[in-house]
Structures are given as C-alpha cells and as structure tokens.
Design a protein around this motif. Structure first.
Motif, mmCIF file in Angstrom:
data_model
loop_
_atom_site.group_PDB
_atom_site.id
_atom_site.type_symbol
_atom_site.label_atom_id
_atom_site.label_comp_id
_atom_site.label_asym_id
_atom_site.label_seq_id
_atom_site.Cartn_x
_atom_site.Cartn_y
_atom_site.Cartn_z
ATOM 1 N N ALA A 214 23.384 -21.397 -74.072
ATOM 2 C CA ALA A 214 24.353 -21.775 -75.098
ATOM 3 C C ALA A 214 23.782 -22.909 -75.944
ATOM 4 C CB ALA A 214 25.657 -22.222 -74.446
ATOM 5 N N PRO A 215 24.192 -23.023 -77.207
ATOM 6 C CA PRO A 215 23.684 -24.099 -78.061
ATOM 7 C C PRO A 215 23.845 -25.478 -77.437
ATOM 8 C CG PRO A 215 24.939 -22.517 -79.356
ATOM 9 C CD PRO A 215 25.120 -22.131 -77.921
ATOM 10 N N GLU A 216 24.978 -25.690 -76.754
ATOM 11 C CA GLU A 216 25.186 -27.000 -76.147
ATOM 12 C C GLU A 216 24.230 -27.247 -74.984
ATOM 13 O OE1 GLU A 216 28.610 -24.272 -74.694
ATOM 14 O OE2 GLU A 216 27.463 -24.664 -76.523
ATOM 15 N N ASP A 217 23.796 -26.128 -74.306
ATOM 16 C CA ASP A 217 22.815 -26.283 -73.228
ATOM 17 C C ASP A 217 21.473 -26.723 -73.787
ATOM 18 O OD1 ASP A 217 24.652 -25.493 -71.313
ATOM 19 O OD2 ASP A 217 24.148 -23.375 -71.522
ATOM 20 N N LEU A 218 21.040 -26.074 -74.882
ATOM 21 C CA LEU A 218 19.775 -26.435 -75.504
ATOM 22 C C LEU A 218 19.807 -27.845 -76.051
ATOM 23 C CD1 LEU A 218 19.001 -23.114 -77.416
ATOM 24 C CD2 LEU A 218 17.945 -23.930 -75.320
ATOM 25 N N ALA A 219 20.966 -28.235 -76.580
ATOM 26 C CA ALA A 219 21.089 -29.558 -77.199
ATOM 27 C C ALA A 219 20.995 -30.674 -76.167
ATOM 28 C CB ALA A 219 22.413 -29.662 -77.954
ATOM 29 N N ARG A 220 21.268 -30.357 -74.905
ATOM 30 C CA ARG A 220 21.231 -31.384 -73.869
ATOM 31 C C ARG A 220 19.806 -31.811 -73.527
ATOM 32 N NH1 ARG A 220 25.876 -28.773 -71.488
ATOM 33 N NH2 ARG A 220 24.549 -27.430 -70.250
ATOM 34 N N ILE A 221 18.826 -30.956 -73.849
ATOM 35 C CA ILE A 221 17.430 -31.267 -73.550
ATOM 36 C C ILE A 221 16.687 -31.555 -74.848
ATOM 37 C CG2 ILE A 221 15.297 -30.438 -72.507
ATOM 38 C CD1 ILE A 221 16.911 -28.593 -70.761
ATOM 39 N N GLU A 222 16.059 -32.715 -74.902
ATOM 40 C CA GLU A 222 15.242 -33.071 -76.058
ATOM 41 C C GLU A 222 13.789 -32.724 -75.749
ATOM 42 O OE1 GLU A 222 17.320 -36.786 -78.200
ATOM 43 O OE2 GLU A 222 16.571 -37.227 -76.183
ATOM 44 N N HIS A 223 13.131 -32.059 -76.688
ATOM 45 C CA HIS A 223 11.764 -31.589 -76.478
ATOM 46 C C HIS A 223 10.809 -32.394 -77.353
ATOM 47 C CE1 HIS A 223 13.201 -27.965 -74.280
ATOM 48 N NE2 HIS A 223 14.252 -28.113 -75.071
ATOM 49 N N ARG A 333 9.779 -25.042 -66.282
ATOM 50 C CA ARG A 333 9.567 -26.483 -66.128
ATOM 51 C C ARG A 333 10.718 -27.254 -66.772
ATOM 52 N NH1 ARG A 333 3.155 -27.570 -67.612
ATOM 53 N NH2 ARG A 333 2.225 -26.294 -65.955
ATOM 54 N N ALA A 334 11.052 -26.888 -68.000
ATOM 55 C CA ALA A 334 12.119 -27.586 -68.725
ATOM 56 C C ALA A 334 13.450 -27.480 -67.993
ATOM 57 C CB ALA A 334 12.253 -27.020 -70.135
ATOM 58 N N GLY A 335 13.631 -26.376 -67.278
ATOM 59 C CA GLY A 335 14.891 -26.165 -66.574
ATOM 60 C C GLY A 335 15.119 -27.082 -65.390
ATOM 61 N N ARG A 339 20.311 -30.327 -66.174
ATOM 62 C CA ARG A 339 21.048 -29.360 -65.362
ATOM 63 C C ARG A 339 22.509 -29.759 -65.208
ATOM 64 N NH1 ARG A 339 17.295 -26.129 -62.666
ATOM 65 N NH2 ARG A 339 18.741 -25.521 -61.022
ATOM 66 N N ALA A 340 23.340 -28.733 -65.034
ATOM 67 C CA ALA A 340 24.773 -28.942 -64.759
ATOM 68 C C ALA A 340 25.427 -29.878 -65.768
ATOM 69 C CB ALA A 340 24.968 -29.463 -63.337
ATOM 70 N N GLY A 341 25.113 -29.676 -67.039
ATOM 71 C CA GLY A 341 25.796 -30.421 -68.096
ATOM 72 C C GLY A 341 25.232 -31.793 -68.404
ATOM 73 N N LYS A 342 24.137 -32.187 -67.736
ATOM 74 C CA LYS A 342 23.577 -33.516 -67.979
ATOM 75 C C LYS A 342 22.425 -33.447 -68.979
ATOM 76 C CE LYS A 342 25.058 -35.320 -63.540
ATOM 77 N NZ LYS A 342 24.684 -36.025 -62.288
ATOM 78 N N LYS A 343 22.114 -34.594 -69.587
ATOM 79 C CA LYS A 343 21.055 -34.653 -70.589
ATOM 80 C C LYS A 343 19.691 -34.783 -69.924
ATOM 81 C CE LYS A 343 23.734 -36.587 -74.437
ATOM 82 N NZ LYS A 343 23.521 -35.406 -75.291
ATOM 83 N N GLY A 344 18.650 -34.402 -70.663
ATOM 84 C CA GLY A 344 17.300 -34.526 -70.150
ATOM 85 C C GLY A 344 16.300 -34.464 -71.288
ATOM 86 N N ARG A 345 15.038 -34.698 -70.957
ATOM 87 C CA ARG A 345 13.978 -34.637 -71.964
ATOM 88 C C ARG A 345 12.730 -34.005 -71.357
ATOM 89 N NH1 ARG A 345 13.362 -40.236 -70.531
ATOM 90 N NH2 ARG A 345 14.874 -40.960 -72.073
ATOM 91 N N VAL A 346 11.972 -33.320 -72.212
ATOM 92 C CA VAL A 346 10.686 -32.755 -71.818
ATOM 93 C C VAL A 346 9.627 -33.332 -72.747
ATOM 94 C CG1 VAL A 346 9.320 -30.666 -71.490
ATOM 95 C CG2 VAL A 346 11.786 -30.609 -71.075
#
Length: 378
Positions: A214-223, A333-335, A339-346
């Motif tokens: 979902a767009p919100e899932d992708l938005a949670r991870i900054e690449h 790797r990015a996954g 996870r579970a609605g939290k933010k992250g970065r790669v």
C-alpha cells in the motif's frame, strides 16, 4: 476490518488486543477466511504485513486440543525463521489461554532431545525444516497421520534447488500417511518467481492471492543511496550509524568473508556489533539475534541467506554495504525495517563503479533513492 470480524476466535482476538493488534492487514483479510474454509492458498505479500498471523490464527483454530497428535506443520527454509514462528505460536497460545502445544524441530539441533520433547510434550503444531521432520518420521518418532494442514513459509526458497528435494519428499510422506483423507496447503512469501508458482501447482493448485504494498507502507520506509569508494564503505557505515542515531540496524553483505571483515573493523571502531551467517552453530546464531533485540548490539551483520524471513522488532535502519544482486533481494532486505506500521530507512552504499547497477536497481524498483550526503564534520 478488525481481525475478529474475519472469524478469528474471541480468545485469539483478545490475546492480540493485548499486543495492540486489532485491525487486520490486507493479506489477513484475504487469507484467513479461505483457510478457515479449508481452501488451498498461495499468498504473496510484502514483508512486515502480517503473513505469519495470517496462517497461524486459522491453524490454531483448526487444532483439536483433545487430540495429542500433530495436526498442523509449518515448513521454513532457515533455522531462525522456523524457531521464530514456533516462538510466535507459543506466545499466542499462552496469551490466549489455549491448551495447544507447539514445538520447533530443525536440523542441526540435538536429535535425541527433539525425540524426547516429542514424547513428553506431544505438540499439535510443529514448525521445522523438512529434512529433520523426514528423519524423525522415518525413525517412527513423528506421526503424520493426523496432520491436515501444511504451511510453507518462504515457499520460493522451499522450492529452490537447495530445498526442493526435501520439500517434495516431505509432502509425499505426508500424503502417504494421510491416505485418502484431505490435506490443506497454505503457501506464503514476499516474492515468488514464476518457476516457484508453477512448482506450487503440485500442491493441488492453490488459489493465488497477491497483495501489493500500500502507498502508506512504502511511505513508511525512506530509501537513500550514497556513492562512496569501496574502501571507505565500512567507515561510512560507522559514521552513519552514529550520525543517524541508529538504535537497531542490519548491515547486509553478499559474502560471509565480508561479514566477518566488517564485524572486525566496526568492533575495532567501538561499535556494538554482532554477526549472523550460516557458518555459526545454532546457539551463536540465536545469541546474535538476541543481542540485537535486547540492545546488547546496535548492528547485526548478515548475509541474505541467514537473514531471510527474520522478524526483529523495531529495526530502524537497513544498510546495504554490498549492493543486492537484484530487485527481489533489495525488497527482502528492505522488508526487515518499517514493519507493522513503523517507520524505517534503507541506506545503500555504492562504489562509483556500481553507479550503473544502482540506476538499474532504482528503475526496477520504481523508487527514487534520496541522496545522503556526508556530514560536513567528516
């Protein structure tokens, strides 16, 4: 939609509420009703979107607590993933107050102890590796007659050249034990090549369920991407770990040798790091993950093989010290973060000679890698 609205029992729903889990993920909305109805499914969904609960919840609901024989089996391609699933199942049954026993049975562990555990515990849900389960069944220590559900987690790996023989042999053994009685199959992965989907047809043509991010899932991870000379990559990880305030991070390399070399350098620089590769014994691998989870280590270094399917809570950063081989590997790797609605970065580090490969990766993923410039202080 709430999880209980999918037909999940009140006991399990209440247990999840205690963990602040009430709303169902899309993959759970599609899979749980089908599994409760006894349908065969092959579900492909991004990492961190609730696939484990999508099959554990209906699996636990279909177990007869009064029957002391194994009734559901989950196959996984790695020790870490198998034991992680086993722990999740045990925690869930305990929180729900269900008299259902679970066990993790994997290769490399002491066979005699596992046989003793089977005899004393009489688990009804088993998670493990196909090779070890075949061995225990051939010794007459594991009865498969009452197993009516088989789950294959990371099924693309279970169908690859390294694992396919054992996977197929276990399925054949299970079918023979069941005779004319039906078996339900459920397959899960974040990605599934065409070949893996074609091989899945031997499991009675499961219905394909594909859930896109979902767009919100992708938005949670900054690449992010940074071009840096190869010889400076390890030092850049050290500097970025401190500059970005990484609390719990993963560092991916493509070779075991590079994992150990990076570990040595980062420890020398004063970082708390640990490593996870296929060369360590099970106790050291378990300790490496535990050290990251409890904060004894800030970074866990790993190859893709060792980290496949790991669910370590609150990983805020993933470093690609080596460029992933392809887009599929990048997604795995990015996954591990976000996870579970939290933010992250790669953060991907590329040598100037790898700039072309980095561009191809970006196009294949339809992602815009943000530039990450060195700090002026460095």
């Amino acid at each position: 939609m709430n999880i209980q609205d999918l037909g999940v029992s009140e006991e399990l729903s209440e247990a999840l509420k205690k963990q602040q889990i009430e709303k169902a993920f899309p993959v759970q909305e599609q899979v749980i009703p089908k599994m409760l109805a006894g349908e065969n499914v092959a579900a492909i969904a991004p990492t961190g979107t609730g696939k484990t609960l999508a099959y554990l919840l209906p699996a636990l609901m279909q177990i007869d607590a009064a029957d002391q024989s194994p009734q559901a089996v989950v196959l996984a391609p790695t020790y870490e993933l198998a034991m992680q699933i086993a722990r999740t199942a045990q925690e869930l049954t305990q929180a729900a107050g269900l008299p259902i026993r679970t066990a993790g049975l994997v290769g490399g562990a002491n066979t005699a102890r596992q046989i003793e555990r089977l005899k004393k515990k009489k688990p009804q849900l088993i998670t493990g590796s196909a090779g070890r389960l075949i061995e225990l069944a051939q010794k007459g220590k594991l009865r498969l007659h009452d197993v009516s559900l088989l789950v294959l987690d990371e099924f693309d790996r279970l169908f690859d050249a390294q694992n396919m023989e054992h996977t197929a042999a276990f399925v054949q053994m299970l079918r023979k034990a069941r005779g004319e009685r039906p078996i339900s199959y459920a397959l899960f992965s974040a990605t599934a090549p065409k070949k893996a989907l074609e091989q899945a047809d031997f499991l009675d043509h499961p219905a394909l369920i594909r859930v896109e991010a979902a767009p919100e899932d992708l938005a949670r991870i900054e690449h992010y991407a940074m071009v840096v000379p190869f010889r400076d990559k390890i030092q850049r990880v050290r500097k970025l770990t401190r500059r970005l305030g990484v609390k719990r991070g993963l560092v991916f390399t493509n070779r075991v040798f590079d994992t150990y070399k990076t570990l040595e350098h980062l420890r020398y620089d004063g970082l708390r790091v640990t490593a996870l590769t296929g060369k360590e014994n099970k106790q050291l691998r378990r300790k490496a993950v535990a050290d990251l989870e409890k904060g004894a280590a800030t970074l866990l270094l790993s190859t893709d093989l060792a980290a496949r399917g790991l669910d370590i809570r609150d990983v805020d950063t993933v470093f690609n010290l080596d460029l992933p081989e392809d887009a599929k590997t990048y997604l795995h790797r990015a996954g591990r973060t976000g996870r579970a609605g939290k933010k992250g970065r790669v953060v991907t580090l590329a040598d100037p000679k790898e700039a072309g490969k980095l561009t191809k990766l970006q196009k294949a993923l339809s992602l815009d890698f943000k530039p990450l410039k060195p700090s002026p202080r460095h």
